[in-house]
Design a protein around this motif. Structure first.
Motif, PDB file in Angstrom:
ATOM      1  N   VAL A 107       0.869  -1.186   0.000  1.00  0.00           N
ATOM      2  CA  VAL A 107       0.000   0.000   0.000  1.00  0.00           C
ATOM      3  C   VAL A 107       0.901   1.229   0.000  1.00  0.00           C
ATOM      4  N   GLY A 108       0.828   2.009  -1.086  1.00  0.00           N
ATOM      5  CA  GLY A 108       1.753   3.120  -1.210  1.00  0.00           C
ATOM      6  C   GLY A 108       1.217   4.292  -1.996  1.00  0.00           C
ATOM      7  N   HIS A 109       2.130   4.939  -2.719  1.00  0.00           N
ATOM      8  CA  HIS A 109       1.903   6.246  -3.322  1.00  0.00           C
ATOM      9  C   HIS A 109       2.293   6.259  -4.805  1.00  0.00           C
ATOM     10  N   ASN A 110       1.760   7.241  -5.498  1.00  0.00           N
ATOM     11  CA  ASN A 110       2.227   7.556  -6.845  1.00  0.00           C
ATOM     12  C   ASN A 110       3.285   8.646  -6.744  1.00  0.00           C
ATOM     13  N   PRO A 111       4.186   8.758  -7.696  1.00  0.00           N
ATOM     14  CA  PRO A 111       4.242   8.001  -8.942  1.00  0.00           C
ATOM     15  C   PRO A 111       4.923   6.637  -8.823  1.00  0.00           C
ATOM     16  N   GLY A 112       5.439   6.313  -7.651  1.00  0.00           N
ATOM     17  CA  GLY A 112       6.172   5.058  -7.485  1.00  0.00           C
ATOM     18  C   GLY A 112       5.385   3.829  -7.897  1.00  0.00           C
ATOM     19  N   LEU A 113       4.121   3.735  -7.460  1.00  0.00           N
ATOM     20  CA  LEU A 113       3.329   2.542  -7.776  1.00  0.00           C
ATOM     21  C   LEU A 113       3.040   2.413  -9.265  1.00  0.00           C
ATOM     22  N   GLU A 114       2.589   3.503  -9.897  1.00  0.00           N
ATOM     23  CA  GLU A 114       2.264   3.386 -11.320  1.00  0.00           C
ATOM     24  C   GLU A 114       3.512   3.086 -12.144  1.00  0.00           C
ATOM     25  N   ASN A 115       4.652   3.629 -11.741  1.00  0.00           N
ATOM     26  CA  ASN A 115       5.893   3.340 -12.443  1.00  0.00           C
ATOM     27  C   ASN A 115       6.347   1.903 -12.210  1.00  0.00           C
ATOM     28  N   LEU A 116       6.084   1.367 -11.021  1.00  0.00           N
ATOM     29  CA  LEU A 116       6.417  -0.027 -10.739  1.00  0.00           C
ATOM     30  C   LEU A 116       5.549  -0.967 -11.580  1.00  0.00           C
ATOM     31  N   VAL A 117       4.264  -0.669 -11.689  1.00  0.00           N
ATOM     32  CA  VAL A 117       3.384  -1.491 -12.524  1.00  0.00           C
ATOM     33  C   VAL A 117       3.915  -1.517 -13.954  1.00  0.00           C
ATOM     34  N   ALA A 118       4.263  -0.357 -14.493  1.00  0.00           N
ATOM     35  CA  ALA A 118       4.786  -0.287 -15.859  1.00  0.00           C
ATOM     36  C   ALA A 118       6.092  -1.069 -15.982  1.00  0.00           C
ATOM     37  N   LEU A 119       6.971  -0.929 -15.013  1.00  0.00           N
ATOM     38  CA  LEU A 119       8.251  -1.634 -15.053  1.00  0.00           C
ATOM     39  C   LEU A 119       8.056  -3.141 -15.033  1.00  0.00           C
ATOM     40  N   LEU A 120       7.188  -3.616 -14.147  1.00  0.00           N
ATOM     41  CA  LEU A 120       7.007  -5.064 -14.017  1.00  0.00           C
ATOM     42  C   LEU A 120       6.240  -5.678 -15.184  1.00  0.00           C
ATOM     43  N   THR A 121       5.295  -4.939 -15.753  1.00  0.00           N
ATOM     44  CA  THR A 121       4.479  -5.516 -16.826  1.00  0.00           C
ATOM     45  C   THR A 121       5.017  -5.204 -18.222  1.00  0.00           C
ATOM     46  N   GLU A 122       5.612  -4.031 -18.384  1.00  0.00           N
ATOM     47  CA  GLU A 122       6.046  -3.614 -19.714  1.00  0.00           C
ATOM     48  C   GLU A 122       7.553  -3.521 -19.861  1.00  0.00           C
ATOM     49  N   GLY A 123       8.278  -3.552 -18.743  1.00  0.00           N
ATOM     50  CA  GLY A 123       9.727  -3.495 -18.797  1.00  0.00           C
ATOM     51  C   GLY A 123      10.319  -2.105 -18.754  1.00  0.00           C
ATOM     52  N   ALA A 124       9.478  -1.065 -18.706  1.00  0.00           N
ATOM     53  CA  ALA A 124       9.973   0.315 -18.665  1.00  0.00           C
ATOM     54  C   ALA A 124       9.137   1.122 -17.694  1.00  0.00           C
ATOM     55  N   SER A 125       9.793   1.796 -16.773  1.00  0.00           N
ATOM     56  CA  SER A 125       9.053   2.526 -15.739  1.00  0.00           C
ATOM     57  C   SER A 125       8.532   3.869 -16.211  1.00  0.00           C
ATOM     58  N   GLY A 150       9.384  -6.451 -16.796  1.00  0.00           N
ATOM     59  CA  GLY A 150       8.653  -7.173 -17.824  1.00  0.00           C
ATOM     60  C   GLY A 150       8.243  -8.591 -17.465  1.00  0.00           C
ATOM     61  N   SER A 151       8.471  -9.022 -16.200  1.00  0.00           N
ATOM     62  CA  SER A 151       8.212 -10.422 -15.833  1.00  0.00           C
ATOM     63  C   SER A 151       6.810 -10.677 -15.290  1.00  0.00           C
ATOM     64  N   ALA A 152       6.031  -9.631 -15.063  1.00  0.00           N
ATOM     65  CA  ALA A 152       4.710  -9.801 -14.451  1.00  0.00           C
ATOM     66  C   ALA A 152       3.586  -9.689 -15.471  1.00  0.00           C
ATOM     67  N   GLU A 153       2.498 -10.354 -15.126  1.00  0.00           N
ATOM     68  CA  GLU A 153       1.262 -10.255 -15.900  1.00  0.00           C
ATOM     69  C   GLU A 153       0.259  -9.517 -15.033  1.00  0.00           C
ATOM     70  N   ALA A 154      -0.428  -8.543 -15.618  1.00  0.00           N
ATOM     71  CA  ALA A 154      -1.469  -7.828 -14.884  1.00  0.00           C
ATOM     72  C   ALA A 154      -2.733  -8.685 -14.906  1.00  0.00           C
ATOM     73  N   ARG A 155      -3.142  -9.152 -13.724  1.00  0.00           N
ATOM     74  CA  ARG A 155      -4.367  -9.953 -13.619  1.00  0.00           C
ATOM     75  C   ARG A 155      -5.604  -9.073 -13.531  1.00  0.00           C
ATOM     76  N   HIS A 156      -5.496  -8.020 -12.717  1.00  0.00           N
ATOM     77  CA  HIS A 156      -6.620  -7.113 -12.518  1.00  0.00           C
ATOM     78  C   HIS A 156      -6.089  -5.698 -12.378  1.00  0.00           C
ATOM     79  N   PHE A 157      -6.883  -4.753 -12.852  1.00  0.00           N
ATOM     80  CA  PHE A 157      -6.655  -3.344 -12.556  1.00  0.00           C
ATOM     81  C   PHE A 157      -8.027  -2.763 -12.258  1.00  0.00           C
ATOM     82  N   TRP A 158      -8.197  -2.213 -11.066  1.00  0.00           N
ATOM     83  CA  TRP A 158      -9.495  -1.736 -10.613  1.00  0.00           C
ATOM     84  C   TRP A 158      -9.329  -0.436  -9.858  1.00  0.00           C
ATOM     85  N   TRP A 159     -10.361   0.418  -9.942  1.00  0.00           N
ATOM     86  CA  TRP A 159     -10.425   1.605  -9.087  1.00  0.00           C
ATOM     87  C   TRP A 159     -11.876   1.943  -8.828  1.00  0.00           C
ATOM     88  N   PRO A 160     -12.147   2.596  -7.689  1.00  0.00           N
ATOM     89  CA  PRO A 160     -13.539   2.913  -7.334  1.00  0.00           C
ATOM     90  C   PRO A 160     -14.124   4.022  -8.202  1.00  0.00           C
TER      91      PRO A 160
END
Length: 160
Positions: A107-125, A150-160
């Motif tokens: 549980v954290g903050h942006n921009p760190g989280l959104e950049n981490l998602v991009a790094l893990l799923t797409e290979g570039a932060s 680039g090693s992760a697969e996004a299973r879900h992305f959700w927001w309220p």
């Protein structure tokens, strides 16, 4: 094949800092409380069962975490100072330090989280697409694989 799960949760909406108030002390707004509750319900409905939950020591992340965990009934939650104002590289080190469990929620903050998602799923932060307040990015990796760009697969992305 078994997978390793990483659930990234951005804190919900917080009140603006009062004059002289430290950013770390900002609490959830009424809207944020409702968002955090909704995130908890969504995670429960989708079977989230993190073995460990790590959260930034900022008040808004702690409060988001508490509300989400009330829905999940989870108890192993730990404050982790390195999550506050973290870069993707810092967040990767936090995750690596908790490789002893197969399912972690951070549980954290942006921009760190959104950049981490991009790094893990797409290979570039630098290709982050945003994570609104109280959003969830649920990632999966083959359990034998190290957490690498680039090693992760996004299973879900959700927001309220």
């Amino acid at each position: 094949m078994a997978t390793r799960e990483i659930i990234l949760l951005r804190h919900a909406h917080a009140d603006s800092a009062a004059a002289g108030e430290d950013d770390m002390a900002r609490s959830l707004s009424a809207e944020g409380e409702a968002e955090a509750d909704a995130a908890g319900v969504w995670l429960k409905q989708h079977g989230a069962a993190p073995q460990r939950v790590l959260f930034s020591p900022a008040a808004r992340t702690r409060e988001t975490c508490e509300r989400v965990l009330a829905a999940l009934g989870h108890t192993d939650a730990r404050s982790e100072a390195r999550i506050y104002d973290a870069t993707p590289a810092s967040l990767l080190r936090v995750l690596d330090d908790h490789a002893d469990v197969n399912s972690v929620m951070l549980v954290g903050h942006n921009p760190g989280l959104e950049n981490l998602v991009a790094l893990l799923t797409e290979g570039a932060s630098d290709s982050g697409r945003g994570m609104p307040p109280a959003s969830v990015a649920w990632l999966a990796l083959p359990d034998a694989e190290a957490i690498e760009p680039g090693s992760a697969e996004a299973r879900h992305f959700w927001w309220p």
